[in-house]
Every structure is written in C-alpha cells, then in structure tokens.
Design a protein around this motif. Structure first.
Motif, mmCIF file in Angstrom:
data_model
loop_
_atom_site.group_PDB
_atom_site.id
_atom_site.type_symbol
_atom_site.label_atom_id
_atom_site.label_comp_id
_atom_site.label_asym_id
_atom_site.label_seq_id
_atom_site.Cartn_x
_atom_site.Cartn_y
_atom_site.Cartn_z
ATOM 1 N N VAL A 282 54.189 10.636 44.623
ATOM 2 C CA VAL A 282 54.313 9.716 46.025
ATOM 3 C C VAL A 282 54.736 10.919 47.314
ATOM 4 N N ASP A 283 53.776 10.226 48.185
ATOM 5 C CA ASP A 283 54.055 10.984 49.486
ATOM 6 C C ASP A 283 54.998 10.114 49.923
ATOM 7 N N ASP A 284 55.701 11.016 49.678
ATOM 8 C CA ASP A 284 57.539 10.193 51.391
ATOM 9 C C ASP A 284 57.381 10.399 52.228
ATOM 10 N N ARG A 285 57.044 10.753 53.376
ATOM 11 C CA ARG A 285 56.909 10.158 54.402
ATOM 12 C C ARG A 285 56.131 9.618 54.860
ATOM 13 N N ILE A 286 55.644 8.256 54.468
ATOM 14 C CA ILE A 286 54.716 7.640 54.580
ATOM 15 C C ILE A 286 55.299 6.357 53.377
ATOM 16 N N GLY A 287 55.297 6.902 52.551
ATOM 17 C CA GLY A 287 55.318 5.450 51.605
ATOM 18 C C GLY A 287 54.257 5.462 50.974
ATOM 19 N N LEU A 288 53.304 6.262 50.358
ATOM 20 C CA LEU A 288 51.966 5.759 49.552
ATOM 21 C C LEU A 288 51.695 6.588 48.491
ATOM 22 N N LEU A 289 51.741 5.359 47.334
ATOM 23 C CA LEU A 289 51.016 6.545 46.119
ATOM 24 C C LEU A 289 50.142 6.815 46.241
ATOM 25 N N TYR A 290 49.999 7.246 44.989
ATOM 26 C CA TYR A 290 48.550 7.801 44.818
ATOM 27 C C TYR A 290 47.870 8.075 43.209
ATOM 28 N N VAL A 291 47.200 7.258 42.924
ATOM 29 C CA VAL A 291 46.997 6.849 41.369
ATOM 30 C C VAL A 291 45.793 7.535 40.789
ATOM 31 N N ALA A 292 45.552 8.487 39.423
ATOM 32 C CA ALA A 292 43.896 8.251 39.510
ATOM 33 C C ALA A 292 44.403 7.776 37.859
ATOM 34 N N GLU A 293 42.658 6.801 38.366
ATOM 35 C CA GLU A 293 42.497 6.634 36.969
ATOM 36 C C GLU A 293 41.301 7.168 36.746
ATOM 37 N N GLU A 294 41.413 7.194 34.826
ATOM 38 C CA GLU A 294 40.660 8.818 34.553
ATOM 39 C C GLU A 294 38.933 8.422 34.719
ATOM 40 N N ASP A 295 38.563 7.402 34.571
ATOM 41 C CA ASP A 295 37.018 7.727 34.361
ATOM 42 C C ASP A 295 36.043 7.057 35.838
ATOM 43 N N VAL A 296 37.279 6.484 36.787
ATOM 44 C CA VAL A 296 36.974 5.752 37.866
ATOM 45 C C VAL A 296 37.167 6.753 39.413
ATOM 46 N N GLY A 297 38.237 6.666 39.293
ATOM 47 C CA GLY A 297 38.656 7.666 40.699
ATOM 48 C C GLY A 297 39.947 8.037 40.652
ATOM 49 N N ILE A 298 40.578 8.093 42.214
ATOM 50 C CA ILE A 298 42.042 7.746 42.618
ATOM 51 C C ILE A 298 41.953 6.667 43.716
ATOM 52 N N TRP A 299 43.301 5.811 43.835
ATOM 53 C CA TRP A 299 43.611 4.792 44.106
ATOM 54 C C TRP A 299 44.447 4.915 44.995
ATOM 55 N N ARG A 300 44.942 4.334 46.423
ATOM 56 C CA ARG A 300 46.168 4.776 47.308
ATOM 57 C C ARG A 300 47.084 3.131 47.570
ATOM 58 N N VAL A 301 48.751 3.799 47.127
ATOM 59 C CA VAL A 301 48.956 2.237 47.246
ATOM 60 C C VAL A 301 50.208 2.258 47.868
ATOM 61 N N ASP A 302 50.320 1.515 49.065
ATOM 62 C CA ASP A 302 51.325 0.740 50.220
ATOM 63 C C ASP A 302 52.797 0.061 49.184
ATOM 64 N N LEU A 303 53.917 1.494 49.461
ATOM 65 C CA LEU A 303 54.987 1.033 48.705
ATOM 66 C C LEU A 303 55.809 -0.114 49.894
ATOM 67 N N ARG A 304 54.991 0.263 51.335
ATOM 68 C CA ARG A 304 56.039 -0.425 52.199
ATOM 69 C C ARG A 304 55.884 -1.878 51.962
ATOM 70 N N ALA A 305 54.579 -2.016 51.323
ATOM 71 C CA ALA A 305 54.520 -3.682 51.408
ATOM 72 C C ALA A 305 55.401 -4.654 50.107
ATOM 73 N N ALA A 306 55.290 -5.537 50.579
ATOM 74 C CA ALA A 306 55.424 -6.402 49.917
ATOM 75 C C ALA A 306 55.166 -6.663 48.021
ATOM 76 N N VAL A 307 54.282 -7.034 48.902
ATOM 77 C CA VAL A 307 53.311 -6.851 47.159
ATOM 78 C C VAL A 307 52.033 -5.514 47.572
ATOM 79 N N LEU A 308 52.481 -5.222 46.415
ATOM 80 C CA LEU A 308 51.199 -4.296 46.226
ATOM 81 C C LEU A 308 50.349 -4.369 45.863
ATOM 82 N N GLN A 309 49.147 -3.877 46.194
ATOM 83 C CA GLN A 309 48.081 -3.990 46.869
ATOM 84 C C GLN A 309 46.527 -1.984 46.318
#
Length: 359
Positions: free
Chosen positions: A216-243
């Motif tokens: 988690v990047d606490d500065r701006i509320g972003l979560l990074y997730v590694a999908e092992e065989d696919v790559g890295i995704w970025r999720v905006d934790l400030r949004a009402a709906v996680l995308q």
C-alpha cells in the motif's frame, strides 16, 4: 484482459462490487525468459529459518528503530512454523511457533505500539489474520490473538498474501489486505475495541488467477497487487468502488517474468518514486516508476560472500538511515535456495542498487 463484476454483501449489509479480471492464458504455460539485469551483492543475511528441506521462508517486514537505526528489526515468516525476528546482524531475536503464517507486515500504529500482522493459512477453509505486538527494545513478539474477518456464509478460502495500510477512518488502527489464494483481496479495518483488536471486513476485489504480493502506498491511497502469472495491478483505495488498473504486465516490454511475487515501495516526494517487484521467473527484481509505470531498471542479487538469491517470494524495502551498513535504505529478499542450509533472507544496501543502475 477482460473484466466483469458481481456484487457481494459487505459486513454492513451494503452491496459492494467485486471485480473479476481475466487473462487469455497463463504465462506459466510458456518457457520462462531471462531479461538483462545488473548484479548487486548482499552484505548480510539472516540465520536460516528452522524448517529445513522445505519451501518455508517467505515474507519479510522491516521495523526501523528511529532512536537507534542500527538496532532496527526484521520480522519474517517461516510458513511451516511461525514468525522470526532478526536484528540487522542476521541473528535471531525471537521465534514464535504459530503455524502456517504466509505473509507479514507491520506498522507503528501509535508511539511505542508496533503492530505485526500476518495471513494465517493454518485452516485452508477459514482465512484469518494473526496479530502480535513487537517490542522494539527486546525484539520479542507478544501474541494478540487470531481474528476471522469474512464472517459467516463465505465460501472456503485460504489466506495467502498480506499487507497493511494506514487507517482511513476514525477509530481504526490500520487497514488490512488479505490476498486469498483464489485471487480475492479482502479489505478489513483493524479496530481496538475493549482493549482487543478486531478485524472488520469492509469490501473485496477479486483477480481472476492466483495472486499474493501486495503493498500500500499510504501517501495517496493506492494498493498494488501481484497476480502471479499476469502482472501488477493498481487499485485506488479512495474510491467508493474498488477498481483495478493494469500497472505492469508480464512480458519483455516491462521486463517482468512470471511468477510475479513480492512488492515493495521506494517513495519519493508527494507521489513519486518506484515500485520494486520480485520477478521470480528469472530470479531478478524489476523497478517501475510509480507515476508513469515505466521500467526503471532490473537487478539481481549475485553470488558473493552471502550468496545469490533465487526463486524469491517476499521482499521488503525501507528508505532511510539504518546505520553505517545501510546508510540510505535497506532491501530484504527471501532466498529460495540457500543450500546446503535452510532458506533465509538476504540484505542489500539500497544505495548499492541505485549505484549499479546508473548508466
């Protein structure tokens, strides 16, 4: 990539969307490449974990001792046995036999209170979070208990990846993100109620295939997730709906080889810096610009006094002064092959990485 959503009921009774992300084929089906990388050497290592002849060492977390940086501590998982605490000299400060804890993270939630939490996969059908308090002076761990967080009626799920972010609402100590082995990432609020820390599930997002590493990047509320065989995704934790937005996908363009495992941050300024990823498929570590998602270089921990790393799962990076051995930051990486001894963790001065990446 294709995406589709369904709705689940959150603990509050509200309907929240869970996003599913799918890929056409698993990268693991194809021969694994090896991309160019500069070599750096570890300058220290931890004593091996206690589970010999096993894939056991997995994930590290760093606590920086602000009063005495050279006395900082590293907490790691032996996923067959429990948690270890090491000093920067690599010696064991504590071990707690807790069962199958896979990933670990920590944060100082208030002055003098270092909260350590880990994904507990002891029960593969019931994911849990195991909590501890770390004494920065003695290096000892005190158990704060084991918490379920999904509630009744959920499908069987195995806890796998784990990371924490700062509290986002009044009354919280922190936010916990448990990556389940089916690709679901469950966000929970860690709250102190009557002197006990509870985990209250808030919402979830689901990736199509197995995922684990997160940060988690606490500065701006972003979560990074590694999908092992696919790559890295970025999720905006400030949004009402996680995308989830694609950040760096596996392949030659980004220099990222599956499996993508641990993630760590090298923050700079308000929102800049780099993301570091364990490119396990070719025994390297890939760096990406946090703002542009463009590659910033790759490195390997090569053979030297403390040996090379291979098949790295978890990594951790913290910038700052850690004493003369690590003057500008500390990078820690799990070593999947520390033969003839059991697996362990290698330590690298972050400045050595930056110096070797310079043209």
């Amino acid at each position: 990539m294709a995406a589709f959503a369904k709705f689940v009921t959150a603990g509050s009774g509200a309907l929240l969307p869970v996003l599913f992300l799918s890929s056409c084929a698993s990268v693991a089906e194809f021969p694994r490449p090896s991309y160019p990388a500069v070599d750096v050497a570890a300058t220290a290592e931890t004593a091996p974990v206690g589970s010999a002849n096993a894939d056991a060492a997995d994930d590290p977390a760093i606590w920086r001792n602000a009063a005495n940086p050279a006395a900082s501590l590293i907490v790691v998982t032996d996923k067959k046995a429990g948690l270890y605490v090491y000093g920067l000299d690599g010696k064991v400060r504590d071990f707690v036999a807790t069962g199958a804890l896979n990933n670990v993270d920590l944060r100082e939630v208030r002055p003098g209170f270092v909260l350590v939490a880990a994904s507990d996969r002891t029960d593969v059908a019931e994911p849990k979070i195991t909590l501890f308090r770390l004494d920065g002076v003695t290096g000892k761990l005190t158990s704060l208990g084991v918490r379920s967080f999904l509630g009744a009626g959920h499908a069987p799920a195995e806890a796998y990846g784990f990371c924490m972010g700062k509290a986002l609402a009044a009354g919280e100590l922190a936010r916990a993100y448990v990556v389940l082995k089916d690709g679901t990432v469950a966000e929970s609020a860690l709250e102190e109620v009557g002197g006990m820390i509870t985990a209250r599930h808030l919402r979830s997002i689901r990736f199509r295939t197995q995922s684990e590493g997160c940060v988690v990047d606490d500065r701006i509320g972003l979560l990074y997730v590694a999908e092992e065989d696919v790559g890295i995704w970025r999720v905006d934790l400030r949004a009402a709906v996680l995308q989830a937005d694609a950040f760096a996908m596996v392949g030659a363009e980004k220099g990222l080889a599956a499996d993508v495992e641990g993630l760590a941050l090298a923050p700079e300024g308000r929102d800049g810096g780099m993301l570091v990823a364990s490119s396990q498929g070719d025994n390297a570590y890939a760096l990406f610009d946090l703002t542009t998602a463009q590659p910033r270089g790759r490195f390997r921990i090569a053979a030297g006094q403390f040996g090379a790393t291979s098949d790295t799962d978890g990594i951790e990076l913290m910038l700052g002064h850690f004493g003369p051995a690590f003057p500008t930051g500390l990078f820690v990486a799990q070593d999947g092959d520390n033969a003839p001894r059991a697996q362990n963790f290698k330590m690298v001065p972050w400045q050595a990485v930056l110096d070797n990446l310079k043209p």
